[in-house]
Design an enzyme around this catalytic site. Structure first.
Site, short mmCIF file in Angstrom:
data_model
loop_
_atom_site.label_atom_id
_atom_site.label_comp_id
_atom_site.label_asym_id
_atom_site.label_seq_id
_atom_site.Cartn_x
_atom_site.Cartn_y
_atom_site.Cartn_z
N HIS A 1 -4.78 -2.67 -1.95
CA HIS A 1 -3.88 -2.38 -0.83
C HIS A 1 -4.29 -3.23 0.39
O HIS A 1 -5.43 -3.14 0.86
CB HIS A 1 -3.98 -0.89 -0.50
N ASP B 1 -3.57 -4.04 4.23
CA ASP B 1 -2.93 -3.54 5.45
C ASP B 1 -2.80 -4.65 6.48
O ASP B 1 -3.79 -5.08 7.07
CB ASP B 1 -3.76 -2.40 6.03
N MET C 1 -1.48 -5.80 10.05
CA MET C 1 -1.11 -5.21 11.35
C MET C 1 -0.94 -6.30 12.39
O MET C 1 -1.72 -7.25 12.42
CB MET C 1 -2.22 -4.26 11.82
N ASP D 1 -0.86 7.05 1.79
CA ASP D 1 -1.78 6.13 2.47
C ASP D 1 -2.40 6.78 3.69
O ASP D 1 -1.70 7.15 4.63
CB ASP D 1 -0.96 4.89 2.89
ZN ZN Z 1 -1.68 0.89 4.16
#
Ligand code: ZN
Length: 179
Positions: A32, A34, A36, A174
């Site tokens: 996963h 992430d 941002m 999540d």
């Molecule tokens: Zn996430």
């Protein structure tokens, strides 16, 4: 079936390659990532170059979670960087249906994502175009928060709708997940 998609967010980035090899060894189902942007969420993490570098060292499924404003602008670049699943938020100011179609047209799987305060019904009109739906169980933007207790109710509502429609759609959860 429960699948595990560990996030690299808490990894030591100077040793990211080693951490990913350990996960390969542990045979996790996917990884996963992430992303941002400091606008959709207050934090900034990493972008396409890191996804591309990770792609070069693992064959595992790359599950990219875009926590960015107007994600439709970057779908093609994340697909080219090696993402297998591209997730984006209903709250992120992109045309939802068009963005889901774009992800599919590039050969990737879709994951429509909702923040803790967004009701499950928000994704219902798009479920037939979702390979996965992600329910955030913490406010997006920072690692290390505690799981929000009302997430299971939302997961149940989603599951009921998916079953009602008779479609195949994974539900991803999540944030704050432990044993
Ligand atoms: Zn996430």
């Amino acid at each position: 079936m429960v699948k595990i998609s560990p996030s690299v967010l808490t990894a030591d980035f100077t040793k990211l390659g080693e951490a990913i090899k350990e996960l390969d060894f542990a045979k996790t189902d996917m990884l996963h990532l992430d992303v941002m942007d400091g606008i959709f969420v207050p934090n900034i993490s990493f972008g396409m170059p890191v996804v591309k570098s990770i792609r070069e060292i693992t064959d595992t499924i790359l599950d990219v979670h875009l926590m960015i404003d107007r994600p439709h602008r970057y779908i093609e670049e994340f697909a080219k960087s090696g993402a297998d699943i591209i997730g984006f938020h209903t709250e992120a100011n992109s045309p939802i249906e068009e963005t889901l179609d774009k992800i599919h047209s590039l050969g990737c799987k879709t994951c429509l994502t909702i923040k803790p305060k967004t009701p499950a019904e928000e994704v219902f009109p798009y479920l037939n175009k979702c390979d996965m739906v992600l329910v955030m169980s913490v406010e997006p933007g920072f690692g290390g928060q505690s799981f929000m207790e009302y997430a299971p109710q939302k997961i149940a509502e989603l599951k009921a709708e998916i079953d009602k429609l008779g479609i195949i759609c994974d539900i991803e959860v999540d944030g704050g997940i432990n044993a």
